[in-house]
Design a protein around this motif. Structure first.
Motif, mmCIF file in Angstrom:
data_model
loop_
_atom_site.group_PDB
_atom_site.id
_atom_site.type_symbol
_atom_site.label_atom_id
_atom_site.label_comp_id
_atom_site.label_asym_id
_atom_site.label_seq_id
_atom_site.Cartn_x
_atom_site.Cartn_y
_atom_site.Cartn_z
ATOM 1 N N SER A 1 10.965 -48.694 32.063
ATOM 2 C CA SER A 1 11.721 -48.003 33.105
ATOM 3 C C SER A 1 12.143 -48.972 34.197
ATOM 4 N N SER B 1 13.249 -47.443 37.036
ATOM 5 C CA SER B 1 13.217 -46.543 38.182
ATOM 6 C C SER B 1 12.112 -46.951 39.158
ATOM 7 N N SER C 1 17.518 -42.252 28.042
ATOM 8 C CA SER C 1 16.112 -42.487 27.694
ATOM 9 C C SER C 1 15.941 -43.457 26.536
ATOM 10 N N SER D 1 24.284 -40.453 35.506
ATOM 11 C CA SER D 1 22.991 -40.764 34.896
ATOM 12 C C SER D 1 23.066 -41.914 33.916
ATOM 13 N N ASN D 2 24.227 -42.150 33.318
ATOM 14 C CA ASN D 2 24.356 -43.171 32.281
ATOM 15 C C ASN D 2 25.780 -43.702 32.314
ATOM 16 N N ASP E 1 11.468 -41.577 29.406
ATOM 17 C CA ASP E 1 11.277 -42.557 30.480
ATOM 18 C C ASP E 1 10.095 -42.085 31.313
ATOM 19 N N GLN F 1 8.995 -42.895 34.051
ATOM 20 C CA GLN F 1 9.242 -42.879 35.491
ATOM 21 C C GLN F 1 10.596 -42.254 35.815
ATOM 22 N N GLY F 2 11.150 -41.487 34.877
ATOM 23 C CA GLY F 2 12.464 -40.892 35.079
ATOM 24 C C GLY F 2 12.384 -39.513 35.697
ATOM 25 N N ASP F 3 13.257 -38.630 35.238
ATOM 26 C CA ASP F 3 13.320 -37.262 35.742
ATOM 27 C C ASP F 3 12.174 -36.456 35.136
ATOM 28 N N THR G 1 12.279 -34.508 31.419
ATOM 29 C CA THR G 1 11.386 -35.087 30.416
ATOM 30 C C THR G 1 10.325 -34.087 29.967
#
Length: 663
Positions: A21, A23, A107, A310-311, A432, A434-436, A440
């Motif tokens: 990650s 983030s 991800s 987001s991407n 991820d 450490q993502g959303d 997730t």
């Protein structure tokens, strides 16, 4: 909680892959250590989460942590045994296989399936293994060859079949396919496997520029020595719940830019009553790994991608890459048996607030999230069936679930002459840590093989105080473990101080609560007064508009009434003038004697004229006969004298012709 063994009714082996990650958020996912490899994870809500959500524990077939490489995924998820099953044991038919990735946007799904500019993905390694296994036994499938005709006849999906050389030459021209499939000159890295492409270049993709690692030279799969093989590749995508061919749009739009793509049907054909197929696909017969890579990259250029918040390059469709392996006896040249290995790159779920999508991109995201929701329902239903339930998996809700699940159950149709086993399926979930958290946790919730929920308890104030005191004053105990009176008094004083501090905080919070309550009530009162004022203002505006409209309608009515009266007066005057003219004419006729002449009968007149013409003709004939009789009786000299002295007219002249006159 142990992951349940995969029963025969289970559709997927589910693996979890964690991506490194970038983030700055805190990590909420923890991997538990296992005996040989980890199989369980735990997710805890973030500390700033005020909804007091539960701590959840999930079980997977295997968990791959951030340091896992592409080769670890290729060998650890069972892709190699699945390829071996698709190839089929000697003398037996192959079994269909399905490999899919699932996860939030960004991800690492496309990285796992398609790789990067420097590292190959599961698609490239799978193709390399397939061609390495059966390259010496591939049939010659050029146009006109018996194998090409038999392959086209054996296809059950009503496909448009081409050889790789003919297909690539039709797109790029100049026989580039033959030249570049053998060339190994390195060029600047132009692979679009991980970044997508929105415009097609006129240059054919070169396999030498694509990543060559990791190598699969050590992976050996046995082939059937008595069989010959044919490798057929097709690509399609599910975009807005419709199926589109990725290998036909390039050539069609290049020649006819105004032509739109035609959606395909997923159905049972006349030759495939026991299983559904995508009808009308473009299928390419590839004779080498290089040709297959060029076809793959050509199809990826047609896939829908867009940049979101987001991407940077987000897939807007679910991509399907199908490897069809045809097999038959090399000596007797019997019928072809067919088995399919389908690799699916699912589009990632995303939230419009985070992705900052709007317009067409927002509509695409809605369709993606809807299809993934149906996929989650199907997987959740199948997970419940593993516990003993007998629920029917509702996979016909959308095109995505229908494509993934339709051929995953044993066929029960009577048309099937031989038993065709259901396809073997592998699902790789990417996340991820450490993502959303919300997105997730939702993906993990319906993709895990098993789930365990631990409801957190709020610790009491006394236990918090005592635990804090114990941690702060561990040095006040004696070596025997018993506390001294001074230590007890000190702990009591500290506890009283902590109670006083907490009481003061409670008073402050109560004061703030009362202030906020008063502000809220004042705001609600002001809001209600504003609503009443707006209602009164709206009524006034409505009354004014009504009066203005009534006045305008009344004026318009009077104007039209005046115009109508004027028109009626004009019509009456015109009618009066006509009557006056008739009256004057009648009076004048009465004063004067009017002679009336009757026209003769037209038929009588014609008859009279006809009789007059006949009379003239008869008179002329009579005179002619008299002259002839006179000439016969008189001498020639006298005849001449009589003729000179007598003047006569030609009867034809009397009727309008020309007569003779004296000299």
């Amino acid at each position: 909680m142990e992951p349940p063994p995969r029963p025969s009714s289970s559709l997927f082996d589910v693996f979890l892959r964690l991506r490194p990650s970038n983030s700055q958020h805190a990590r909420f996912l923890t991997v538990e250590e296992g005996d040989s490899h980890p199989t369980h994870i735990t997710i805890k809500p973030p500390t700033h989460d005020n909804r007091k959500r539960a701590v959840e524990r999930f079980a997977f077939t295997r968990v791959f942590e951030e340091d896992a490489r592409q080769m670890d995924l290729f060998t650890g998820t069972g892709v190699v045994p699945m390829i071996e099953g698709v190839m089929g044991a000697p003398g037996h038919h192959g079994r269909d296989g399905l490999l899919a990735t699932l996860g939030c946007t960004g991800s690492g799904k496309s990285h796992t399936i398609l790789g990067t500019k420097t590292q190959r993905g599961l698609v490239q390694m799978t193709l390399d293994v397939v061609f390495q296994t059966c390259e010496e036994q591939l049939v010659q499938s050029f146009y006109g060859a018996p194998a090409f005709s038999s392959l086209a006849t054996a296809d059950v999906s009503e496909a448009h079949m081409f050889t790789a050389t003919a297909y690539l030459d039709s797109l790029y021209g100049d026989n580039q396919s033959e030249r570049f499939s053998r060339a190994q000159t390195p060029l600047p890295d132009c692979s679009i496997f991980s970044v997508g492409s929105t415009a097609r270049s006129n240059k054919i993709p070169r396999p030498s520029t694509l990543p060559q690692t990791p190598s699969i030279a050590d992976i050996q799969i046995p082939s059937d020595p008595s069989a010959e093989y044919a490798i057929i590749i097709s690509m399609y995508e599910v975009y807005n719940d419709r199926i589109f061919d990725l290998l036909s749009g390039n050539a069609t739009r290049n020649k006819h830019p105004s032509v739109k793509r035609r959606a395909l049907l997923f159905k049972s054909t006349e030759h495939s009553p026991d299983r559904k197929v995508v009808a009308g696909l473009t299928k390419i017969i590839c004779g080498s790994f290089e040709e297959a890579m060029m076809v793959l990259e050509t199809g990826l250029m047609e896939r829908k991608v867009a940049g979101t918040g987001s991407n940077a390059v987000s897939s807007r469709s679910h991509g399907f890459f199908n490897i069809e392996i045809k097999k038959r006896d090399a000596e007797c040249k019997g019928p072809w048996s067919s088995s399919n290995l389908t690799i699916v790159d699912l589009a990632g779920s995303e939230r419009a607030r985070n992705a900052k999508t709007a317009g067409e991109t927002l509509a695409e995201a809605g369709k993606i999230n809807e299809s993934l929701m149906y996929l989650g329902q199907c997987m959740q239903m199948q997970s419940d069936n593993q516990g003993g339930s007998k629920n029917i998996v509702p996979f016909r809700q959308c095109k995505l679930t229908e494509l993934l699940f339709s051929n995953s159950f044993p066929s029960t149709t009577r048309h099937t002459q031989q038993h065709r086993p259901p396809q073997k399926s592998i699902m790789v979930v990417t996340a991820d840590p450490q993502g959303d958290f919300n997105a997730t946790s939702q993906i993990l919730r319906y993709s895990a093989l098993a789930r365990e929920v631990t409801v957190p308890r709020i610790p009491s104030t006394s236990s918090t105080i005592l635990n804090g005191i114990t941690h702060k004053h561990t040095g006040s105990t004696t070596s025997s473990g018993r506390t001294t009176p001074s230590a007890v008094l000190e702990e009591l004083e500290n506890a009283n101080a902590e109670v006083a501090r907490l009481t003061a905080e409670i008073e402050v919070f109560a004061l703030r609560l009362s202030e906020e309550t008063a502000r809220r009530k004042a705001a609600e009162t002001s809001w209600a007064a504003a609503e009443d004022h707006m209602a009164d203002l709206e009524q006034e505006i409505r009354d004014e508009c009504y009066l203005e409209l009534e006045t305008a309608v009344d004026q318009e009515r009077r104007r039209w009434q005046t115009a109508l009266e004027n028109e009626q007066d004009n019509q009456q005057a015109h009618l009066d003038s006509k009557i006056d003219v008739v009256i004057r004419a009648t009076k004048a006729q009465m004063k004067q004697e009017v002679k009336v002449y009757e026209d003769p009968d037209p038929e009588l007149k014609d008859r009279v004229e006809e009789l007059e013409r006949e009379n003239e003709m008869l008179r002329a004939k009579l005179e002619a006969r008299e002259r002839e009789a006179h000439q016969r009786s008189a001498s020639p000299v006298k005849k001449m004298r009589v003729l000179k002295s007598k003047k006569w007219e030609d009867p034809e002249r009397a009727l309008g012709g020309y007569g003779m006159d004296d000299d």
